[in-house]
Design an enzyme around this catalytic site. Sequence first.
Site, mmCIF file in Angstrom:
data_model
loop_
_atom_site.group_PDB
_atom_site.id
_atom_site.type_symbol
_atom_site.label_atom_id
_atom_site.label_comp_id
_atom_site.label_asym_id
_atom_site.label_seq_id
_atom_site.Cartn_x
_atom_site.Cartn_y
_atom_site.Cartn_z
ATOM 1 N N CYS A 103 -0.452 4.105 2.472
ATOM 2 C CA CYS A 103 -0.445 3.950 3.935
ATOM 3 C C CYS A 103 -0.170 2.495 4.286
ATOM 4 C CB CYS A 103 -1.735 4.463 4.550
ATOM 5 S SG CYS A 103 -3.246 3.994 3.676
ATOM 6 N N SER A 104 -1.164 1.759 4.724
ATOM 7 C CA SER A 104 -0.882 0.392 5.168
ATOM 8 C C SER A 104 -2.086 -0.517 4.962
ATOM 9 C CB SER A 104 -0.496 0.404 6.642
ATOM 10 O OG SER A 104 -1.537 1.008 7.398
ATOM 11 N N CYS A 105 -2.887 -0.270 3.924
ATOM 12 C CA CYS A 105 -4.068 -1.098 3.667
ATOM 13 C C CYS A 105 -3.645 -2.553 3.499
ATOM 14 C CB CYS A 105 -4.805 -0.599 2.430
ATOM 15 S SG CYS A 105 -5.377 1.095 2.644
ATOM 16 N N CYS A 135 0.892 -1.153 0.000
ATOM 17 C CA CYS A 135 0.000 0.000 0.000
ATOM 18 C C CYS A 135 0.930 1.202 0.000
ATOM 19 C CB CYS A 135 -0.911 0.040 1.226
ATOM 20 S SG CYS A 135 -1.913 1.542 1.223
#
Length: 182
Positions: free
Chosen positions: A85-87, A82
């Site tokens: 961000c951090s999906c 991602c």
Amino acid sequence: MLTEKGYIEEQTLNELIDTYENKIGPRNGAQVIAKAWVDPEFKKWLLKDATAAIASMDFEGRQGEHMVAVENTPDVHNMVVCTLCSCYPWPVLGLPPTWYKSAPYRSRVVIDPASVLAEFGVQLPEQTRISVWDSTAEVRYLVIPMRPENSDHLSANELQELVNRNSMIGTALATPVNGVST
Ligand code: FE
């Protein structure tokens, strides 16, 4: 802070953490992959509509509403990131590892995936091309790693043990079958 201010109860918070640390995690994803390895019809379904196929195994919920499964073959190796961000697909993989959220991984994997893979100890054959999938708030990816060689005699339960977390993100291969030379 949230509990101090009375916005949430501590017990609720603990249950949430326990759920994502212990109940939901990469073992769920491993069950999905092992099933895809032994059941060609399920694999077809998984590739066509991962959300429904995964939900049929009762793995669903937040951050897994729109799943896409991508299959590794001798010709293509898939990696998931991602960049924003951090999906991450919580229902099948649990919470993301720290490196997945780190800026270096997020930026470098799209620029030079082969060198990132090498740092994870993975060297792909010359003819294998790398596809990098960028997760969004909507779509989450699950990599179907290649089934290890000499695993024909293993049951789905035994195969699950070969599906490590990173192999479903694409930063590792499935764990080789022990004691069998290839
Ligand atoms: Fe994200």
